[in-house]
Design a protein around this motif. Structure first.
Motif, PDB file in Angstrom:
ATOM      1  N   GLY A  97     -36.908 -50.838 -51.930  1.00 17.48           N
ATOM      2  CA  GLY A  97     -37.597 -50.942 -53.207  1.00 17.48           C
ATOM      3  C   GLY A  97     -37.086 -49.937 -54.217  1.00 17.48           C
ATOM      4  N   VAL A  98     -36.725 -48.728 -53.739  1.00 15.21           N
ATOM      5  CA  VAL A  98     -36.145 -47.718 -54.622  1.00 15.21           C
ATOM      6  C   VAL A  98     -34.788 -48.194 -55.135  1.00 15.21           C
ATOM      7  N   VAL A  99     -33.983 -48.744 -54.241  1.00 12.12           N
ATOM      8  CA  VAL A  99     -32.671 -49.255 -54.642  1.00 12.12           C
ATOM      9  C   VAL A  99     -32.838 -50.389 -55.655  1.00 12.12           C
ATOM     10  N   ALA A 100     -33.834 -51.246 -55.427  1.00 14.59           N
ATOM     11  CA  ALA A 100     -34.070 -52.381 -56.324  1.00 14.59           C
ATOM     12  C   ALA A 100     -34.435 -51.930 -57.735  1.00 14.59           C
ATOM     13  N   MET A 101     -34.966 -50.712 -57.883  1.00 15.55           N
ATOM     14  CA  MET A 101     -35.263 -50.200 -59.227  1.00 15.55           C
ATOM     15  C   MET A 101     -34.011 -50.171 -60.108  1.00 15.55           C
ATOM     16  N   GLY A 102     -32.865 -50.002 -59.472  1.00 12.19           N
ATOM     17  CA  GLY A 102     -31.630 -49.975 -60.229  1.00 12.19           C
ATOM     18  C   GLY A 102     -31.315 -51.278 -60.942  1.00 12.19           C
ATOM     19  N   ARG A 103     -31.932 -52.371 -60.490  1.00 13.58           N
ATOM     20  CA  ARG A 103     -31.658 -53.674 -61.111  1.00 13.58           C
ATOM     21  C   ARG A 103     -32.576 -53.965 -62.296  1.00 13.58           C
ATOM     22  N   ALA A 104     -33.416 -53.011 -62.673  1.00 11.84           N
ATOM     23  CA  ALA A 104     -34.380 -53.243 -63.757  1.00 11.84           C
ATOM     24  C   ALA A 104     -33.742 -53.698 -65.072  1.00 11.84           C
ATOM     25  N   PRO A 105     -32.549 -53.210 -65.444  1.00 11.91           N
ATOM     26  CA  PRO A 105     -31.986 -53.655 -66.729  1.00 11.91           C
ATOM     27  C   PRO A 105     -31.404 -55.069 -66.707  1.00 11.91           C
ATOM     28  N   TRP A 106     -31.387 -55.698 -65.534  1.00 12.95           N
ATOM     29  CA  TRP A 106     -30.696 -56.970 -65.371  1.00 12.95           C
ATOM     30  C   TRP A 106     -31.683 -58.105 -65.063  1.00 12.95           C
ATOM     31  N   PRO A 107     -31.255 -59.358 -65.256  1.00 11.40           N
ATOM     32  CA  PRO A 107     -32.077 -60.482 -64.791  1.00 11.40           C
ATOM     33  C   PRO A 107     -32.300 -60.385 -63.283  1.00 11.40           C
ATOM     34  N   SER A 108     -33.417 -60.913 -62.814  1.00 16.58           N
ATOM     35  CA  SER A 108     -33.799 -60.740 -61.405  1.00 16.58           C
ATOM     36  C   SER A 108     -32.976 -61.589 -60.443  1.00 16.58           C
ATOM     37  N   ALA A 113     -29.614 -59.770 -53.019  1.00 16.36           N
ATOM     38  CA  ALA A 113     -28.293 -59.734 -52.394  1.00 16.36           C
ATOM     39  C   ALA A 113     -27.529 -58.480 -52.810  1.00 16.36           C
ATOM     40  N   ILE A 114     -27.671 -58.069 -54.062  1.00 15.42           N
ATOM     41  CA  ILE A 114     -26.989 -56.862 -54.534  1.00 15.42           C
ATOM     42  C   ILE A 114     -27.561 -55.628 -53.849  1.00 15.42           C
ATOM     43  N   VAL A 115     -28.877 -55.560 -53.704  1.00 21.21           N
ATOM     44  CA  VAL A 115     -29.504 -54.436 -53.003  1.00 21.21           C
ATOM     45  C   VAL A 115     -28.977 -54.343 -51.579  1.00 21.21           C
ATOM     46  N   ASP A 116     -28.905 -55.471 -50.886  1.00 17.59           N
ATOM     47  CA  ASP A 116     -28.383 -55.480 -49.515  1.00 17.59           C
ATOM     48  C   ASP A 116     -26.931 -54.999 -49.482  1.00 17.59           C
ATOM     49  N   GLU A 117     -26.154 -55.444 -50.458  1.00 18.04           N
ATOM     50  CA  GLU A 117     -24.729 -55.104 -50.483  1.00 18.04           C
ATOM     51  C   GLU A 117     -24.512 -53.622 -50.708  1.00 18.04           C
ATOM     52  N   VAL A 118     -25.203 -53.037 -51.677  1.00 16.66           N
ATOM     53  CA  VAL A 118     -24.972 -51.623 -51.964  1.00 16.66           C
ATOM     54  C   VAL A 118     -25.579 -50.732 -50.881  1.00 16.66           C
ATOM     55  N   CYS A 124     -26.886 -47.074 -45.752  1.00 16.99           N
ATOM     56  CA  CYS A 124     -28.327 -46.840 -45.598  1.00 16.99           C
ATOM     57  C   CYS A 124     -29.108 -48.136 -45.354  1.00 16.99           C
ATOM     58  N   SER A 125     -28.451 -49.153 -44.821  1.00 14.93           N
ATOM     59  CA  SER A 125     -29.157 -50.400 -44.519  1.00 14.93           C
ATOM     60  C   SER A 125     -30.297 -50.178 -43.544  1.00 14.93           C
ATOM     61  N   GLU A 126     -30.088 -49.283 -42.580  1.00 15.47           N
ATOM     62  CA  GLU A 126     -31.117 -49.040 -41.564  1.00 15.47           C
ATOM     63  C   GLU A 126     -32.347 -48.334 -42.148  1.00 15.47           C
ATOM     64  N   VAL A 148     -28.176 -46.174 -58.026  1.00 12.07           N
ATOM     65  CA  VAL A 148     -27.363 -46.114 -59.238  1.00 12.07           C
ATOM     66  C   VAL A 148     -26.173 -47.065 -59.163  1.00 12.07           C
ATOM     67  N   LEU A 149     -25.656 -47.300 -57.972  1.00 15.28           N
ATOM     68  CA  LEU A 149     -24.590 -48.297 -57.841  1.00 15.28           C
ATOM     69  C   LEU A 149     -25.139 -49.695 -58.124  1.00 15.28           C
ATOM     70  N   ALA A 150     -26.350 -49.962 -57.641  1.00 13.36           N
ATOM     71  CA  ALA A 150     -26.974 -51.260 -57.920  1.00 13.36           C
ATOM     72  C   ALA A 150     -27.167 -51.459 -59.421  1.00 13.36           C
ATOM     73  N   GLN A 151     -27.467 -50.386 -60.131  1.00 15.79           N
ATOM     74  CA  GLN A 151     -27.684 -50.483 -61.575  1.00 15.79           C
ATOM     75  C   GLN A 151     -26.420 -50.925 -62.308  1.00 15.79           C
ATOM     76  N   LEU A 152     -25.264 -50.515 -61.800  1.00 17.20           N
ATOM     77  CA  LEU A 152     -24.000 -50.843 -62.459  1.00 17.20           C
ATOM     78  C   LEU A 152     -23.295 -52.040 -61.835  1.00 17.20           C
ATOM     79  N   TRP A 153     -23.915 -52.655 -60.825  1.00 19.71           N
ATOM     80  CA  TRP A 153     -23.229 -53.708 -60.067  1.00 19.71           C
ATOM     81  C   TRP A 153     -23.142 -54.994 -60.888  1.00 19.71           C
ATOM     82  N   ARG A 154     -21.906 -55.465 -61.016  1.00 14.61           N
ATOM     83  CA  ARG A 154     -21.675 -56.693 -61.778  1.00 14.61           C
ATOM     84  C   ARG A 154     -20.423 -57.365 -61.246  1.00 14.61           C
TER      85      ARG A 154
END
Length: 259
Positions: A97-108, A113-118, A124-126, A148-154
């Motif tokens: 959920g913390v990682v998912a915060m990084g996607r706030a500026p983007w469409p949902s 999938a991006i959260v899982d990837e980063v 830190c998947s575990e 922060v990587l999730a925030q910039l992921w495109r």
């Protein structure tokens, strides 16, 4: 093509103290830069100015063709991400959920999938289902890096500017190496610029393309690790007794304190 980020004649004072004093610099895409300097040099303050969280008393920071202040907040958040020293979460939230915060500026769409990837990328998947508040300091840092990587992921990669304030301070040797190796590799792809405050001079020397040395709010030296991290320069600005040698494989500086 990524926009260049520049600081022009920055000055900033607080409480009667000049924290940043007539500072100019330019950050280039595809480069990994380390901000170094003694305590109170202005490193964290400069990082906050470069990211638009602190407004200079004079001068300006520009991203591309316009000042940071002229960028719409959402567009700026899609182009630069910041990992601070302290990232408090006061309520129960899983690490994912913390990682998912990084996607706030983007469409949902596609966020999961991006959260899982980063999280896989940062090792830190575990930790995904664990309460973030109960993680160790090092585990929290790894989760914040994923955020922060999730925030910039495109389009399958991070694209933009990544700013990090002491990103390895709580990490053990394995995770220090893994984290900086990952950031260096991602910057080599050309669409990510990395700027990190680092107190560990040996980590900065090993991984940075360019060193920016601050002292009392001024940029007193900049260049390659070999050019900046000499005994004379480091002794002058850190006031520490030290020895600098060349790494036997890379030729990069190795800094040792004298007993």
């Amino acid at each position: 093509m990524m926009e260049q980020l520049e600081a022009r004649s920055l000055r900033y004072a607080q409480g009667g103290r000049q924290l940043i004093d007539t500072l100019d610099l330019a950050l280039k895409p595809g480069e990994m830069v380390a901000l170094i300097g003694p305590n109170g040099a202005g490193k964290s303050t400069l990082l906050r100015m470069l990211t638009g969280f602190v407004t200079p008393d004079s001068g300006e920071c520009r991203l591309g063709d316009r000042p940071l202040a002229a960028w719409p907040r959402q567009q700026l958040a899609q182009r630069r991400a910041v990992m601070r020293q302290q990232n408090l979460v006061t309520f129960s939230l899983p690490a994912a959920g913390v990682v998912a915060m990084g996607r706030a500026p983007w469409p949902s769409a596609g966020a999961e999938a991006i959260v899982d990837e980063v999280m896989a990328l940062t090792g830190c998947s575990e930790l995904a289902g664990r309460d973030y508040r109960l993680l160790s300091g090092g585990e929290q840092q790894r989760v914040q890096l994923a955020r922060v990587l999730a925030q910039l992921w495109r389009d399958g990669a991070p694209r933009g500017w990544l700013f990090l304030d002491e990103p390895t301070s709580a990490l053990d040797l394995f995770w220090q190496q893994s984290t900086l190796r990952l950031l260096h590799r991602l910057s080599r792809q050309g669409d990510l610029g990395v700027c990190a405050v680092l107190h560990d001079l040996n980590l900065a020397a090993l991984w940075a393309d360019r060193i920016l040395l601050l002292h009392q709010g001024r940029l007193v030296a900049q260049g390659s690790p070999q050019a900046v991290m000499t005994e004379a320069t480091l002794t002058r600005w850190y006031q520490a007794e030290l020895r600098v040698t060349a790494h036997h494989e890379s030729g990069r500086p190795v800094i040792q304190l004298r007993a």
